[in-house]
Design a protein around this motif. Structure first.
Motif, PDB file in Angstrom:
ATOM      1  N   ALA A 289       0.827  -1.207   0.000  1.00  0.00           N
ATOM      2  CA  ALA A 289       0.000   0.000   0.000  1.00  0.00           C
ATOM      3  C   ALA A 289       0.863   1.259   0.000  1.00  0.00           C
ATOM      4  CB  ALA A 289      -0.926   0.006   1.215  1.00  0.00           C
ATOM      5  N   PRO A 290       0.575   2.205  -0.911  1.00  0.00           N
ATOM      6  CA  PRO A 290       1.271   3.492  -0.863  1.00  0.00           C
ATOM      7  C   PRO A 290       0.814   4.280   0.354  1.00  0.00           C
ATOM      8  CG  PRO A 290      -0.495   3.582  -2.467  1.00  0.00           C
ATOM      9  CD  PRO A 290      -0.429   2.156  -1.984  1.00  0.00           C
ATOM     10  N   LYS A 291       1.583   5.311   0.690  1.00  0.00           N
ATOM     11  CA  LYS A 291       1.215   6.129   1.842  1.00  0.00           C
ATOM     12  C   LYS A 291       0.052   7.064   1.533  1.00  0.00           C
ATOM     13  CE  LYS A 291       5.836   6.157   3.939  1.00  0.00           C
ATOM     14  NZ  LYS A 291       6.986   7.015   4.351  1.00  0.00           N
ATOM     15  N   ALA A 292      -0.154   7.388   0.247  1.00  0.00           N
ATOM     16  CA  ALA A 292      -1.236   8.302  -0.145  1.00  0.00           C
ATOM     17  C   ALA A 292      -1.485   8.143  -1.634  1.00  0.00           C
ATOM     18  CB  ALA A 292      -0.880   9.751   0.187  1.00  0.00           C
ATOM     19  N   VAL A 293      -2.607   8.690  -2.076  1.00  0.00           N
ATOM     20  CA  VAL A 293      -2.972   8.690  -3.502  1.00  0.00           C
ATOM     21  C   VAL A 293      -3.289  10.113  -3.915  1.00  0.00           C
ATOM     22  CG1 VAL A 293      -4.615   7.872  -5.241  1.00  0.00           C
ATOM     23  CG2 VAL A 293      -3.881   6.329  -3.404  1.00  0.00           C
ATOM     24  N   VAL A 294      -2.792  10.516  -5.083  1.00  0.00           N
ATOM     25  CA  VAL A 294      -3.105  11.823  -5.661  1.00  0.00           C
ATOM     26  C   VAL A 294      -3.788  11.593  -7.007  1.00  0.00           C
ATOM     27  CG1 VAL A 294      -2.177  13.945  -6.666  1.00  0.00           C
ATOM     28  CG2 VAL A 294      -1.252  13.066  -4.509  1.00  0.00           C
ATOM     29  N   LEU A 295      -5.005  12.137  -7.165  1.00  0.00           N
ATOM     30  CA  LEU A 295      -5.719  12.111  -8.447  1.00  0.00           C
ATOM     31  C   LEU A 295      -5.446  13.423  -9.170  1.00  0.00           C
ATOM     32  CD1 LEU A 295      -9.317  10.679  -7.831  1.00  0.00           C
ATOM     33  CD2 LEU A 295      -7.347   9.535  -8.825  1.00  0.00           C
ATOM     34  N   ASP A 296      -4.847  13.345 -10.339  1.00  0.00           N
ATOM     35  CA  ASP A 296      -4.513  14.526 -11.114  1.00  0.00           C
ATOM     36  C   ASP A 296      -5.583  14.742 -12.181  1.00  0.00           C
ATOM     37  OD1 ASP A 296      -3.407  16.575 -12.567  1.00  0.00           O
ATOM     38  OD2 ASP A 296      -1.502  15.571 -12.968  1.00  0.00           O
ATOM     39  N   LEU A 297      -6.429  15.753 -11.991  1.00  0.00           N
ATOM     40  CA  LEU A 297      -7.523  16.068 -12.924  1.00  0.00           C
ATOM     41  C   LEU A 297      -7.277  17.393 -13.643  1.00  0.00           C
ATOM     42  CD1 LEU A 297     -10.626  15.076 -10.732  1.00  0.00           C
ATOM     43  CD2 LEU A 297      -9.391  13.681 -12.386  1.00  0.00           C
ATOM     44  N   ARG A 298      -6.059  17.859 -13.655  1.00  0.00           N
ATOM     45  CA  ARG A 298      -5.749  19.118 -14.353  1.00  0.00           C
ATOM     46  C   ARG A 298      -6.055  18.994 -15.851  1.00  0.00           C
ATOM     47  NH1 ARG A 298       0.330  19.871 -13.602  1.00  0.00           N
ATOM     48  NH2 ARG A 298       0.180  17.601 -13.896  1.00  0.00           N
ATOM     49  N   GLY A 299      -6.730  19.985 -16.395  1.00  0.00           N
ATOM     50  CA  GLY A 299      -7.012  19.996 -17.823  1.00  0.00           C
ATOM     51  C   GLY A 299      -8.035  18.987 -18.275  1.00  0.00           C
ATOM     52  N   ASN A 300      -8.632  18.239 -17.363  1.00  0.00           N
ATOM     53  CA  ASN A 300      -9.636  17.236 -17.709  1.00  0.00           C
ATOM     54  C   ASN A 300     -10.954  17.952 -17.982  1.00  0.00           C
ATOM     55  OD1 ASN A 300     -11.738  15.240 -17.501  1.00  0.00           O
ATOM     56  ND2 ASN A 300     -10.311  13.885 -16.440  1.00  0.00           N
ATOM     57  N   ARG A 301     -11.426  17.888 -19.230  1.00  0.00           N
ATOM     58  CA  ARG A 301     -12.633  18.623 -19.627  1.00  0.00           C
ATOM     59  C   ARG A 301     -13.921  17.836 -19.408  1.00  0.00           C
ATOM     60  NH1 ARG A 301     -12.005  23.411 -19.156  1.00  0.00           N
ATOM     61  NH2 ARG A 301     -13.567  23.979 -20.710  1.00  0.00           N
ATOM     62  N   GLY A 302     -13.800  16.636 -18.818  1.00  0.00           N
ATOM     63  CA  GLY A 302     -15.008  15.885 -18.491  1.00  0.00           C
ATOM     64  C   GLY A 302     -15.185  14.669 -19.366  1.00  0.00           C
ATOM     65  N   GLY A 303     -16.434  14.361 -19.682  1.00  0.00           N
ATOM     66  CA  GLY A 303     -16.755  13.173 -20.460  1.00  0.00           C
ATOM     67  C   GLY A 303     -18.027  12.540 -19.948  1.00  0.00           C
ATOM     68  N   LEU A 304     -18.026  11.216 -19.835  1.00  0.00           N
ATOM     69  CA  LEU A 304     -19.232  10.475 -19.488  1.00  0.00           C
ATOM     70  C   LEU A 304     -19.627  10.685 -18.025  1.00  0.00           C
ATOM     71  CD1 LEU A 304     -18.444   7.110 -21.322  1.00  0.00           C
ATOM     72  CD2 LEU A 304     -19.877   9.005 -22.116  1.00  0.00           C
ATOM     73  N   LEU A 305     -20.876  11.082 -17.822  1.00  0.00           N
ATOM     74  CA  LEU A 305     -21.390  11.320 -16.474  1.00  0.00           C
ATOM     75  C   LEU A 305     -21.383  10.036 -15.655  1.00  0.00           C
ATOM     76  CD1 LEU A 305     -22.661  13.691 -14.839  1.00  0.00           C
ATOM     77  CD2 LEU A 305     -24.894  12.792 -15.528  1.00  0.00           C
ATOM     78  N   SER A 306     -21.730   8.927 -16.283  1.00  0.00           N
ATOM     79  CA  SER A 306     -21.753   7.648 -15.572  1.00  0.00           C
ATOM     80  C   SER A 306     -20.370   7.272 -15.058  1.00  0.00           C
ATOM     81  CB  SER A 306     -22.285   6.547 -16.500  1.00  0.00           C
ATOM     82  OG  SER A 306     -21.459   6.408 -17.650  1.00  0.00           O
ATOM     83  N   GLN A 307     -19.324   7.659 -15.795  1.00  0.00           N
ATOM     84  CA  GLN A 307     -17.978   7.342 -15.371  1.00  0.00           C
ATOM     85  C   GLN A 307     -17.551   8.203 -14.178  1.00  0.00           C
ATOM     86  OE1 GLN A 307     -15.461   4.933 -16.611  1.00  0.00           O
ATOM     87  NE2 GLN A 307     -17.494   4.097 -16.974  1.00  0.00           N
ATOM     88  N   ALA A 308     -18.064   9.418 -14.103  1.00  0.00           N
ATOM     89  CA  ALA A 308     -17.788  10.246 -12.930  1.00  0.00           C
ATOM     90  C   ALA A 308     -18.327   9.566 -11.676  1.00  0.00           C
ATOM     91  CB  ALA A 308     -18.407  11.627 -13.097  1.00  0.00           C
ATOM     92  N   ALA A 309     -19.555   9.052 -11.767  1.00  0.00           N
ATOM     93  CA  ALA A 309     -20.138   8.342 -10.626  1.00  0.00           C
ATOM     94  C   ALA A 309     -19.337   7.085 -10.308  1.00  0.00           C
ATOM     95  CB  ALA A 309     -21.589   7.985 -10.921  1.00  0.00           C
ATOM     96  N   ALA A 310     -18.899   6.371 -11.350  1.00  0.00           N
ATOM     97  CA  ALA A 310     -18.159   5.122 -11.137  1.00  0.00           C
ATOM     98  C   ALA A 310     -16.800   5.368 -10.505  1.00  0.00           C
ATOM     99  CB  ALA A 310     -18.003   4.386 -12.472  1.00  0.00           C
ATOM    100  N   VAL A 311     -16.106   6.416 -10.926  1.00  0.00           N
ATOM    101  CA  VAL A 311     -14.795   6.719 -10.344  1.00  0.00           C
ATOM    102  C   VAL A 311     -14.958   7.172  -8.890  1.00  0.00           C
ATOM    103  CG1 VAL A 311     -12.817   8.282 -10.458  1.00  0.00           C
ATOM    104  CG2 VAL A 311     -13.671   7.191 -12.537  1.00  0.00           C
ATOM    105  N   ALA A 312     -15.956   7.992  -8.611  1.00  0.00           N
ATOM    106  CA  ALA A 312     -16.203   8.386  -7.217  1.00  0.00           C
ATOM    107  C   ALA A 312     -16.491   7.160  -6.356  1.00  0.00           C
ATOM    108  CB  ALA A 312     -17.364   9.372  -7.153  1.00  0.00           C
ATOM    109  N   ASP A 313     -17.206   6.182  -6.926  1.00  0.00           N
ATOM    110  CA  ASP A 313     -17.565   4.966  -6.205  1.00  0.00           C
ATOM    111  C   ASP A 313     -16.338   4.153  -5.801  1.00  0.00           C
ATOM    112  OD1 ASP A 313     -19.277   3.183  -5.043  1.00  0.00           O
ATOM    113  OD2 ASP A 313     -19.880   2.208  -6.893  1.00  0.00           O
TER     114      ASP A 313
END
Length: 500
Positions: A289-313
């Motif tokens: 296990a790493p000590k922490a996780v960083v999600l890099d969303l810089r410049g991400n213009r979006g996409g599928l709404l269902s995938q946003a819910a799935a990634v949050a899940d």
């Protein structure tokens, strides 16, 4: 159901003959008007649609003008009256289809009068009249609703064909099935022996309707690693070919371990994003296990709404991820998370910037509002409207906003965006100072975060602008990533940066 009309595909031929295709125009405009009246996020009346769409003609020929007086509307050419009619009204209980059709019927009378009187209108043709009509209507709504021409819509459908990484593109052809118009070198399609010019008659046993490239696109899509069976026809001989789906090319999720922090970069939300993020986490945790996780969303213009819910899940336990609200009953939904945290509860930080938008903003806001992640960067775009694609009988489409996004704490995303708990707008030195303040227990963005969480729709534009001024949107360079890792590794600072 999408009905293709050949008449408007030959609009320039129509204009040369001098005939205004009123019946075909009524079908296209009526379908669009009915959808707008019933489903658009903002309400309008049939009279509004008629008057606004008439402005589309004046944008083609400036000699034309429109006057609305009381319950009547007039079309003039200079001082000459071309036509005057009463404004349409929707009767109580009348269907949106009927009301939209009545408004379209009235509009086509005006368009026919303009067509007969204006050489500029005739030269522009029927397709231009449709485009200018819808553009004029949507200029009164939100900035994201728009009309997509048949050519643009077809190109989009063709781009969707083969998104599962099959490496082929289909286009409508004469007769049964669709025709292969491109095969990428080294792709599953090429390895299976598919050729340009092959006619695809069926996909996994489902026969294709004539000219149905869009339907074929949906049948080709599927999880990576699964097979798809094509029945093709080549030189009047039929054969079956099996293709194996692979991850799509483009901008996949990437992951690397830096200072024992797992850095996951998500450039866009496509059909495979949730699988790729989950795979990156599982692979990393299998090696310790790493000590922490960083999600890099810089410049991400979006996409599928269902995938946003799935990634949050992936990172959240049971609860609300976000909700959508609109006038139409089907536009109002609650998206929930139900799974376990694949990151096993290790500290999580999300990096955003001024170009982070839509689905990417949803993920950042959901993780922040639910207390799972601290956000670092700048204010995001504030794109919080959901679009619905409405097919039109001419092959074009309406991309129409029909709901707004509401975050778990109850605030609307549109025009506000996500506020970070650690602002980097001033550059690396300012970001380092903000991190030092958080480590000392101070919360430089705390008041702005509290104000954001208390906001409810509708939010005045001046209030949204004032809130965003606390951390103006800007580009976040790679030089700021060490600060993000430092925040992730400092539990106290990360806690202070979270929305509370």
């Amino acid at each position: 159901m999408l009905v293709m009309l050949p008449c408007l595909g030959a609009a320039q031929e129509v204009s040369r003959t001098g005939a205004y295709p009123r019946e075909e125009m009524r079908l296209v405009l009526g379908a669009g008007f009915a959808a707008i009246l019933e489903r658009h996020l903002e309400s309008a009346t049939p009279a509004d649609l008629l008057v606004w769409s008439l402005a589309g003609m004046t944008s083609i020929d400036s000699a034309l003008s429109v006057q609305r007086t009381g319950r009547n509307v007039r079309l003039l050419q200079g001082e000459r009256l071309l036509l005057s009619r009463s404004l349409p009204e929707r009767a109580e209980g009348e269907s949106f289809a009927t009301a939209g059709g009545a408004a379209a019927d009235r509009l086509t009378l005006f368009q026919q009068a303009g067509w007969n009187a204006s050489a500029a209108i005739r030269a522009a043709g029927a397709s231009a009249l449709i485009r200018h009509s819808f553009e004029a209507i949507f200029s009164h709504f939100d900035p994201f609703s728009r009309y997509i021409t048949p050519e643009e819509a077809q190109a989009a459908r063709e781009r969707r064909t083969g998104e599962a990484g099959l490496g082929l593109r289909l286009a409508p052809g004469r007769g049964a099935g669709t025709v292969v118009v491109a095969v990428a070198a080294g792709s599953p399609a090429a390895e299976a022996g598919l050729h340009v010019g092959d006619r695809v008659l069926s996909i996994d046993g489902t026969r294709l309707r004539p000219r149905d490239a869009a339907g074929a696109a949906g049948l080709l899509e599927g999880p990576a690693g699964t097979n798809v069976l094509l029945l093709i026809e080549r030189n009047r001989r039929r054969q079956e070919l099996t293709l194996r789906r692979v991850l799509p090319h483009g901008s996949p999720v990437t992951a690397e371990r830096v200072d024992d922090v797992l850095m996951i970069r998500i450039p866009a939300f496509s059909a495979q994003t949730e699988r790729q993020v989950a795979a990156a986490l599982l692979a990393a945790f299998s090696q310790g296990a790493p000590k922490a996780v960083v999600l890099d969303l810089r410049g991400n213009r979006g996409g599928l709404l269902s995938q946003a819910a799935a990634v949050a899940d992936i990172f959240l336990g049971p609860g609300e991820a976000f909700r959508t609200a609109g006038r139409h009953a089907e536009a109002s939904r609650i998206y929930v998370t139900a799974g376990g945290d694949l990151a096993q509860g290790v500290p999580l930080v999300v990096v955003v910037d001024g170009r982070t938008a839509s689905s990417a903003e949803i993920v950042a806001a959901a993780l922040s509002d639910r207390g799972r992640a601290a956000v670092i960067g700048t204010s995001t775009t504030g794109k919080g409207l959901v679009q619905l694609v409405v097919p039109l009988p001419d092959g074009g489409e309406l991309l129409m906003s029909w709901s707004r996004l509401i975050m778990p704490a109850g605030w609307p995303l549109q025009d506000i965006g996500v506020l970070p708990g650690l602002c980097t707008t001033g550059g690396p030195a300012a970001a380092a100072r903000a991190l030092t303040a958080l480590r000392a227990g101070s919360r430089p963005m705390g008041a702005a975060q509290a104000q954001q969480g208390a906001m409810r729709h509708p939010v005045p534009a001046v209030a949204a602008e004032a809130l965003r001024a606390a951390c103006p949107p800007a580009e976040v360079p790679n030089e700021d990533l060490p600060v993000a890792r430092g925040l992730a590794l400092d539990t106290a600072a990360a806690g202070a940066a979270m929305a509370q």
